[in-house]
Design a protein around this motif. Sequence first.
Motif, PDB file in Angstrom:
ATOM      1  N   GLY A  10      -1.121   1.516   2.608  1.00  0.00           N
ATOM      2  CA  GLY A  10      -0.914   1.926   3.816  1.00  0.00           C
ATOM      3  C   GLY A  10      -0.148   3.212   3.923  1.00  0.00           C
ATOM      4  N   HIS A  11       0.862   3.134   4.830  1.00  0.00           N
ATOM      5  CA  HIS A  11       1.681   4.198   5.176  1.00  0.00           C
ATOM      6  C   HIS A  11       2.757   4.191   3.928  1.00  0.00           C
ATOM      7  N   MET A  12       3.257   2.976   3.543  1.00  0.00           N
ATOM      8  CA  MET A  12       3.979   2.862   2.277  1.00  0.00           C
ATOM      9  C   MET A  12       3.451   3.021   1.071  1.00  0.00           C
ATOM     10  N   ASP A  31      -7.419  -1.676  -1.631  1.00  0.00           N
ATOM     11  CA  ASP A  31      -7.009  -1.722   0.049  1.00  0.00           C
ATOM     12  C   ASP A  31      -8.439  -2.058   0.722  1.00  0.00           C
ATOM     13  N   MET A  64       1.978  -4.507  -1.185  1.00  0.00           N
ATOM     14  CA  MET A  64       2.685  -3.785  -0.178  1.00  0.00           C
ATOM     15  C   MET A  64       1.931  -3.759   1.050  1.00  0.00           C
ATOM     16  N   LEU A  65       2.158  -5.171   1.497  1.00  0.00           N
ATOM     17  CA  LEU A  65       1.230  -5.678   2.551  1.00  0.00           C
ATOM     18  C   LEU A  65       1.761  -6.074   3.949  1.00  0.00           C
ATOM     19  N   PRO A  66       1.346  -6.071   5.135  1.00  0.00           N
ATOM     20  CA  PRO A  66       1.920  -6.186   6.256  1.00  0.00           C
ATOM     21  C   PRO A  66       2.860  -7.395   6.485  1.00  0.00           C
ATOM     22  N   VAL A  74      -3.411 -12.669  -0.587  1.00  0.00           N
ATOM     23  CA  VAL A  74      -3.551 -11.707  -1.742  1.00  0.00           C
ATOM     24  C   VAL A  74      -3.117 -12.515  -3.173  1.00  0.00           C
ATOM     25  N   THR A  96       7.690  -6.803   3.488  1.00  0.00           N
ATOM     26  CA  THR A  96       8.625  -7.424   4.192  1.00  0.00           C
ATOM     27  C   THR A  96       8.014  -8.871   4.546  1.00  0.00           C
ATOM     28  N   THR A 238       4.950   5.598  12.027  1.00  0.00           N
ATOM     29  CA  THR A 238       5.335   5.839  10.945  1.00  0.00           C
ATOM     30  C   THR A 238       5.772   4.348  10.519  1.00  0.00           C
ATOM     31  N   PHE A 239       6.066   3.544  11.528  1.00  0.00           N
ATOM     32  CA  PHE A 239       6.357   2.167  11.235  1.00  0.00           C
ATOM     33  C   PHE A 239       6.011   1.597  12.582  1.00  0.00           C
ATOM     34  N   LYS A 246       7.361  -7.940  14.074  1.00  0.00           N
ATOM     35  CA  LYS A 246       7.358  -9.048  12.802  1.00  0.00           C
ATOM     36  C   LYS A 246       8.801  -9.062  12.163  1.00  0.00           C
TER      37      LYS A 246
HETATM   38  P1  NAD Z   1       0.389  -0.461   6.816  1.00  0.00           P
HETATM   39  O1  NAD Z   1      -0.131  -1.617   7.762  1.00  0.00           O
HETATM   40  O2  NAD Z   1       0.407   0.805   7.043  1.00  0.00           O
HETATM   41  O3  NAD Z   1      -0.261  -0.843   5.263  1.00  0.00           O
HETATM   42  C1  NAD Z   1      -0.491  -2.323   4.677  1.00  0.00           C
HETATM   43  C2  NAD Z   1      -1.847  -2.035   4.287  1.00  0.00           C
HETATM   44  O4  NAD Z   1      -2.084  -3.475   3.673  1.00  0.00           O
HETATM   45  C3  NAD Z   1      -3.018  -1.597   4.925  1.00  0.00           C
HETATM   46  O5  NAD Z   1      -3.695  -0.414   4.629  1.00  0.00           O
HETATM   47  C4  NAD Z   1      -4.004  -2.705   4.987  1.00  0.00           C
HETATM   48  O6  NAD Z   1      -5.216  -2.455   5.064  1.00  0.00           O
HETATM   49  C5  NAD Z   1      -3.706  -3.403   3.540  1.00  0.00           C
HETATM   50  N1  NAD Z   1      -4.049  -4.867   3.636  1.00  0.00           N
HETATM   51  C6  NAD Z   1      -3.845  -5.690   4.444  1.00  0.00           C
HETATM   52  N2  NAD Z   1      -4.166  -6.993   3.888  1.00  0.00           N
HETATM   53  C7  NAD Z   1      -4.920  -6.592   2.541  1.00  0.00           C
HETATM   54  C8  NAD Z   1      -5.551  -7.352   1.824  1.00  0.00           C
HETATM   55  N3  NAD Z   1      -5.898  -8.872   2.011  1.00  0.00           N
HETATM   56  N4  NAD Z   1      -6.067  -6.698   0.595  1.00  0.00           N
HETATM   57  C9  NAD Z   1      -5.827  -5.282   0.234  1.00  0.00           C
HETATM   58  N5  NAD Z   1      -5.242  -4.569   1.424  1.00  0.00           N
HETATM   59  C10 NAD Z   1      -4.885  -5.136   2.339  1.00  0.00           C
HETATM   60  O7  NAD Z   1       1.981  -1.105   6.596  1.00  0.00           O
HETATM   61  P2  NAD Z   1       3.292  -0.360   6.058  1.00  0.00           P
HETATM   62  O8  NAD Z   1       3.946   0.535   7.012  1.00  0.00           O
HETATM   63  O9  NAD Z   1       2.808   0.304   4.560  1.00  0.00           O
HETATM   64  O10 NAD Z   1       4.062  -1.372   5.475  1.00  0.00           O
HETATM   65  C11 NAD Z   1       3.874  -2.210   4.379  1.00  0.00           C
HETATM   66  C12 NAD Z   1       4.912  -3.346   4.377  1.00  0.00           C
HETATM   67  O11 NAD Z   1       6.286  -2.678   4.042  1.00  0.00           O
HETATM   68  C13 NAD Z   1       5.158  -3.948   5.578  1.00  0.00           C
HETATM   69  O12 NAD Z   1       5.641  -5.364   5.100  1.00  0.00           O
HETATM   70  C14 NAD Z   1       6.189  -3.391   6.395  1.00  0.00           C
HETATM   71  O13 NAD Z   1       7.227  -4.194   7.083  1.00  0.00           O
HETATM   72  C15 NAD Z   1       7.224  -2.913   5.152  1.00  0.00           C
HETATM   73  N6  NAD Z   1       8.029  -1.511   5.359  1.00  0.00           N
HETATM   74  C16 NAD Z   1       7.477  -0.494   6.018  1.00  0.00           C
HETATM   75  C17 NAD Z   1       8.232   0.497   6.336  1.00  0.00           C
HETATM   76  C18 NAD Z   1       7.587   1.781   7.230  1.00  0.00           C
HETATM   77  O14 NAD Z   1       8.423   2.566   7.571  1.00  0.00           O
HETATM   78  N7  NAD Z   1       6.443   1.877   7.257  1.00  0.00           N
HETATM   79  C19 NAD Z   1       9.583   0.540   5.787  1.00  0.00           C
HETATM   80  C20 NAD Z   1       9.760  -0.405   4.937  1.00  0.00           C
HETATM   81  C21 NAD Z   1       9.340  -1.628   4.726  1.00  0.00           C
END
Ligand code: NAD
Length: 297
Positions: A10-12, A31, A64-66, A74, A96, A238-239, A246
């Motif tokens: 995803g985003h990260m 993904d 890197m999951l939600p 997973v 996280t 972006t987040f 959460k």
């Molecule tokens: P996001 O939702 O953009 O990405 C998560 C990805 O996981 C999605 O593409 C989703 O389809 C995939 N996913 C979910 N279940 C799945 C499964 N069973 N199999 C395969 N893929 C699966 O989230 P994000 O912003 O990339 O954040 C990911 C983690 O990092 C979170 O825990 C978040 O709290 C943490 N984080 C995010 C940021 C930020 O700025 N975005 C910064 C630091 C930490």
Amino acid sequence: MATIGWIGLGHMGSRMTANLVKDGHTVLGFDLDPAAVDAAAAGGVQPAPSLAEAVREADAVVTMLPKGEHARAVYLGENGVLANAAPSTLLVDSSTIDIDSARTLHDTARERGFRFVDAPVSGGISGAAAGTLTFMLGGESDAVEAAATLIEPMSGNIIRTGAATSGQAAKICNNMMLLINLAGCAEGAVLAQRLGLDPQVFWNVAAVSSADSWALRTWYPVPGIVETSAANNGFDATFTADLANKDIGLALAAAESTETVLPAAQLVQAQLQELVDSGRGGKDCSLIISHIDPAIG
Ligand code: NAD
């Protein structure tokens, strides 16, 4: 060079994997969302047709999951990582997640003969793209040292936080402080504007004064001031507010289990919850500014 199975693009994840590829590693990515896979493939990730195929031949797996529920599914699911990877594979969870889920993953991985590290990150999508994330590593020292080598191309700082789940504990406290800072930026931005200050001039003051913070320099929720702010793009995430809600919820759960009262975190959680309840959970969490100025968002 290693072969890395990566779950969650995803985003990260899409940005972090590009730095591993640049460093010469082979990244097999999976993904559930095809658009996320396409974005990561543009950065050099090789799409795997299934989770099993992403992890089967990997030297290491990074997730890197939600949320905790996704990480548990997973790793522990019937077709998950533990069922398909070789026990010599190093497992690194950079999501996280709650401490109970992290504990379950550590314990189950160890029972099945794997090395597992909780390795949450800080630095946002700008840090993910630049390869300057701070990683917080919790686990047995041999696994932590192997993870530190693996994540080097994605990191600006690698901090060994201690035993299993300590990375998540550090991350939960950090993000609670960040989100309280962000709420402070939102309140200051609106009040400054209503006092007739030019937004750029006020930001210039705050950035070199005692109100300076990462949220101010990276996420300031006013358009046209900070390049990386979601306010420049109609608060496209972006987040997401959902993930921020959460994270602050994880802090409040930890507060309850340690009998700690956190009034500022409670207030910010209520504001994020309202964004989620009003159908704006997929927008950027900096839209928290709409609580102070309802004309925004
Ligand atoms: P996001 O939702 O953009 O990405 C998560 C990805 O996981 C999605 O593409 C989703 O389809 C995939 N996913 C979910 N279940 C799945 C499964 N069973 N199999 C395969 N893929 C699966 O989230 P994000 O912003 O990339 O954040 C990911 C983690 O990092 C979170 O825990 C978040 O709290 C943490 N984080 C995010 C940021 C930020 O700025 N975005 C910064 C630091 C930490």
